[in-house]
Design an enzyme around this catalytic site. Structure first.
Site, PDB file in Angstrom:
ATOM      1  N   GLY A 266       0.801  -1.206   0.000  1.00 52.09           N
ATOM      2  CA  GLY A 266       0.000   0.000   0.000  1.00 52.09           C
ATOM      3  C   GLY A 266       0.840   1.264   0.000  1.00 52.09           C
ATOM      4  O   GLY A 266       2.058   1.233   0.171  1.00 52.09           O
ATOM      5  N   VAL A 267       0.155   2.384  -0.172  1.00 50.60           N
ATOM      6  CA  VAL A 267       0.821   3.676  -0.242  1.00 50.60           C
ATOM      7  C   VAL A 267       1.248   4.116   1.152  1.00 50.60           C
ATOM      8  O   VAL A 267       0.552   3.904   2.128  1.00 50.60           O
ATOM      9  CB  VAL A 267      -0.119   4.728  -0.847  1.00 50.60           C
ATOM     10  CG1 VAL A 267       0.549   6.084  -0.895  1.00 50.60           C
ATOM     11  CG2 VAL A 267      -0.561   4.296  -2.233  1.00 50.60           C
ATOM     12  N   GLY A 268       2.430   4.734   1.239  1.00 48.75           N
ATOM     13  CA  GLY A 268       2.851   5.320   2.501  1.00 48.75           C
ATOM     14  C   GLY A 268       4.227   4.898   2.942  1.00 48.75           C
ATOM     15  O   GLY A 268       4.844   4.001   2.368  1.00 48.75           O
ATOM     16  N   SER A 269       4.695   5.568   3.979  1.00 46.02           N
ATOM     17  CA  SER A 269       6.065   5.399   4.445  1.00 46.02           C
ATOM     18  C   SER A 269       6.310   4.015   5.034  1.00 46.02           C
ATOM     19  O   SER A 269       7.368   3.415   4.815  1.00 46.02           O
ATOM     20  CB  SER A 269       6.389   6.473   5.483  1.00 46.02           C
ATOM     21  OG  SER A 269       6.240   7.766   4.918  1.00 46.02           O
ATOM     22  N   VAL A 270       5.341   3.493   5.797  1.00 48.22           N
ATOM     23  CA  VAL A 270       5.548   2.201   6.440  1.00 48.22           C
ATOM     24  C   VAL A 270       5.619   1.090   5.400  1.00 48.22           C
ATOM     25  O   VAL A 270       6.539   0.263   5.405  1.00 48.22           O
ATOM     26  CB  VAL A 270       4.432   1.916   7.464  1.00 48.22           C
ATOM     27  CG1 VAL A 270       4.583   0.515   8.032  1.00 48.22           C
ATOM     28  CG2 VAL A 270       4.476   2.939   8.590  1.00 48.22           C
ATOM     29  N   GLU A 291      -0.837  -1.344  -6.550  1.00 47.26           N
ATOM     30  CA  GLU A 291      -1.507  -0.144  -7.034  1.00 47.26           C
ATOM     31  C   GLU A 291      -0.490   0.890  -7.480  1.00 47.26           C
ATOM     32  O   GLU A 291      -0.656   1.553  -8.497  1.00 47.26           O
ATOM     33  CB  GLU A 291      -2.333   0.495  -5.916  1.00 47.26           C
ATOM     34  CG  GLU A 291      -3.471  -0.331  -5.404  1.00 47.26           C
ATOM     35  CD  GLU A 291      -4.031   0.304  -4.154  1.00 47.26           C
ATOM     36  OE1 GLU A 291      -5.217   0.671  -4.192  1.00 47.26           O
ATOM     37  OE2 GLU A 291      -3.307   0.441  -3.157  1.00 47.26           O
TER      38      GLU A 291
END
Length: 501
Positions: A266-270, A291
Site C-alpha cells: 500500500g501507499v505510505g512510508s511504512v 496499485e
C-alpha cells in the site's frame, strides 16, 4: 509549433484544438461532474484545475470531482480551498481537502478503488461532462498515452461527453510503451480477463478514444508533485525485518519459495519501508503487482531483486523522480501501468495469489482493522485499494506502529471505532513490537497473539484487563466484549488527549 509538441501530437488534425488553460477552464459550468486522471499524486491534471481556481475568484463555480485516487495540491488543496469542489471521490490524502471533508464543506464518497469503473458504467457516477486526462502523447491512430498513472482514465474517457487532454511534454517520451490498457466489457457481457501471470501484457498501449470528443488540448510542463514518504526509521525497519522472517518461515513450511508470490504494498512510508527491507534479503526474482510503484520498487529493481513490477501509477520522491524519469529506458521493460480496475481486480488478485501489505490506523484484539477514521468520525484518507487486496489476497497483511502521538494513542484497542476490514480478511498483523499470524484461529485464540506480540508494552495490562473482564461477564463467549466500555478508550482520548487510564 514546437518540435517536441509536434512529435507528441500524432494526429495533426487536433492541432486546432490546442488552447490555453484559461480557455479550457471557461468551458465548465456550475454543477458539472468531472473525471480527472491521477492516482496518488501521479499523472494528474494540473494546469486546467489551477485555471479553475483563478476563475472561481470571480464567480461561483462548483463541480463534482472523481479521480483514480489522491491528487497533487492543484486539486486536493487549491481547488478544494477555492470552494470549487462540491463532492469528491474515491480517495484523497491532502490535509487541505481532508479538513474540508471533516468540516462538512465537501461531500466525500469513499469507495473501494476497483469498484469505481462499475459505478461509472452504471451511471451512479455521472453523467460525466468532462474528462481531464494528462497525456505524454496522442498517437496518430488515436490513442491517448497516459503519463505516470492510468487509474480510472480509460473509463472516464469512454463515458465522458467531452475530453480535455493536458499534453505534458515534460514527461519523457520513453513512457510510450509502458502502459497496458485493458478495459473489461459490461457486466454480463464480459469474458474472463486473460491474465495468468502478472508479467503479461493484455491490452493496448494507450487509451483508445473517439477523437471527436476531444474538445481541447492544453500544453503542460508541470511535473508530478513528489511523494511525501519519509525514509525508514528504526521501528519501520523492525517491521520489515519481522516480515522477512515470517516469509522465510513460510518457505521453511513449504508454502512459499524464494520468489514468494506477487507482492502488493500500500501507499505510505511504512509500506514503502517494508518493501525496502527486501534489498538485503535472500529473496530473488520478485514480482510486484500493486496499485502504486514507490521508491522502494525501483531500488529493488536496481538491486536485482525485482524482475517485474506492475501497478496503476508511479509515485516517487523528488530524488527518485530525477533518477527514474531521467533514465526511464533502463526500467521501461520491467514496469507496466494498468487501469485500476485491473491492478485492483479481485479475480486477478485471487488468481495470481498476491501477498498484500497494507497500513492500518488501528486494530482490535480480535483482528478487525480500521484504515480510515480517527476515533470513528474523522476521515483520514479513505479505504483506497486495501479492501480489494486484503479480502482476496493469498496473504492479507496489515502493518502499523503500535502507538501514535508519542504514546497517547494505542493502535491496538478493545474494539475499533470504525471497521474497514473485518477479522475475516486479516491474516497477519505486524507492529514494531512483533507479529501475529491469525490464520486458522478463533477470535479468542487471536487475543493473546495480538496483545502479547503486537501491542505496546504500556498498553498490554490495560488490554488484558478489558479482555479478562469481558470474558468473565459474557461467560467466555466467542468474542467477549463489554459494550459500555468497548469504545471508552476513544472517549478518554477525546476528553483527556490520551488512551491511558
Amino acid at each position: 509549433m514546437d518540435a517536441t509538441l509536434q512529435k507528441r501530437l500524432g494526429m495533426k488534425e487536433l492541432e486546432s484544438k490546442i488552447i490555453s488553460a484559461q480557455e479550457a477552464a471557461a468551458l465548465f459550468t456550475d454543477g458539472d461532474v468531472v473525471g480527472m486522471s491521477g492516482f496518488t499524486r501521479a499523472g494528474d491534471a494540473k494546469v486546467v484545475p489551477m485555471a479553475l481556481v483563478e476563475r472561481a475568484k470571480n464567480e461561483k463555480l462548483q463541480i463534482e470531482v472523481y479521480t483514480g485516487a489522491s491528487l497533487g495540491p492543484e486539486v486536493d488543496n487549491f481547488l478544494a480551498e477555492a470552494g470549487v469542489i462540491s463532492k469528491r471521490g474515491p480517495f484523497q490524502a491532502d490535509p487541505g481537502i481532508r479538513n474540508m471533508i471533516n468540516a462538512d464543506k465537501i461531500k466525500y464518497v469513499d469507495a473501494h478503488l476497483s469498484h469505481n469503473a462499475e459505478l461509472v458504467r452504471q451511471g451512479i457516477i455521472g453523467p460525466i461532462k468532462y474528462a481531464i486526462i494528462e497525456a505524454v502523447a496522442i498517437t496518430e491512430d488515436g490513442f491517448i498515452i497516459p503519463t505516470t498513472s492510468v487509474g480510472n482514465s480509460p473509463i472516464f474517457a469512454e463515458y465522458a461527453e467531452n475530453i480535455i487532454v493536458e499534453l505534458n511534454i515534460s514527461h519523457p517520451e520513453a513512457m510510450i510503451g509502458i502502459h497496458d490498457v485493458y478495459v473489461p466489457a459490461e457486466q454480463g457481457k464480459r469474458e474472463a480477463i486473460p491474465m495468468t501471470d502478472a508479467t503479461q501484457r493484455i491490452g493496448d498501449v494507450g487509451i483508445k478514444v473517439d477523437v471527436n470528443k476531444i474538445k481541447a488540448i492544453v500544453v503542460s510542463e508541470e511535473p508530478d508533485a513528489p511523494s511525501l514518504i519519509v525514509p525508514p526509521d528504526e521501528e519501520t525497519q523492525k517491521m520489515a525485518d519481522l516480515l522477512l522472517e515470517f516469509f522465510q518461515s513460510e518457505i521453511d513450511a513449504g508454502r512459499l519459495t524464494k520468489q514468494l508470490m506477487p507482492l502488493q504494498s500500500g501507499v505510505g512510508s511504512v509500506a514503502n519501508a517494508v518493501l525496502d527491507g527486501f534489498a538485503n534479503s535472500d529473496f530473488e526474482d520478485l514480482v510486484v503487482a500493486s496499485e502504486v510503484l514507490q521508491d522502494a520498487v525501483f531500488n529493488l529493481i536496481d538491486a536485482g531483486k525485482v524482475k517485474f513490477a506492475a501497478a496503476t501509477s508511479i509515485t516517487l520522491t523528488k530524488e527518485l523522480q530525477e533518477k527514474v524519469y531521467g533514465n526511464l529506458e533502463k526500467y521501461a521493460d520491467k514496469i507496466c501501468l494498468r487501469p485500476q480496475e485491473i491492478s485492483n481486480h479481485p479475480e486477478l488478485i485471487r488468481r495470481l495469489g498476491l501477498i498484500s501489505i497494507n497500513t492500518a490506523l488501528e486494530l482490535d484484539i480480535y483482528g478487525n482493522v480500521n484504515s480510515t477514521h480517527v476515533s470513528g468520525t474523522r476521515m483520514m484518507n479513505g479505504i483506497g485499494g486495501s479492501g480489494d487486496f486484503a479480502r482476496n489476497a493469498r496473504l492479507g497483511i496489515f502493518v502499523t506502529k503500535s502507538y501514535a502521538k508519542g504514546g497517547d494513542i494505542s493502535s491496538i484497542v478493545p474494539m475499533v471505532s470504525h471497521v474497514d476490514h473485518t477479522e475475516h480478511d486479516v491474516d497477519v498483523i505486524v507492529t514494531e513490537q512483533g507479529i501475529a499470524d491469525l490464520r486458522g484461529l478463533s477470535p479468542k485464540e487471536r487475543v493473546p497473539l495480538i496483545i502479547e506480540n503486537c501491542a505496546h508494552p504500556e498498553y498490554k495490562e490495560q488490554l488484558w484487563d478489558y479482555y479478562n473482564r469481558a470474558f468473565e461477564a459474557t461467560g467466555g463467549h466467542q468474542t467477549p466484549h463489554l459494550l459500555d466500555e468497548a469504545l471508552s478508550w476513544h472517549v478518554n482520548l477525546g476528553k483527556n488527549k490520551t488512551m491511558k487510564k
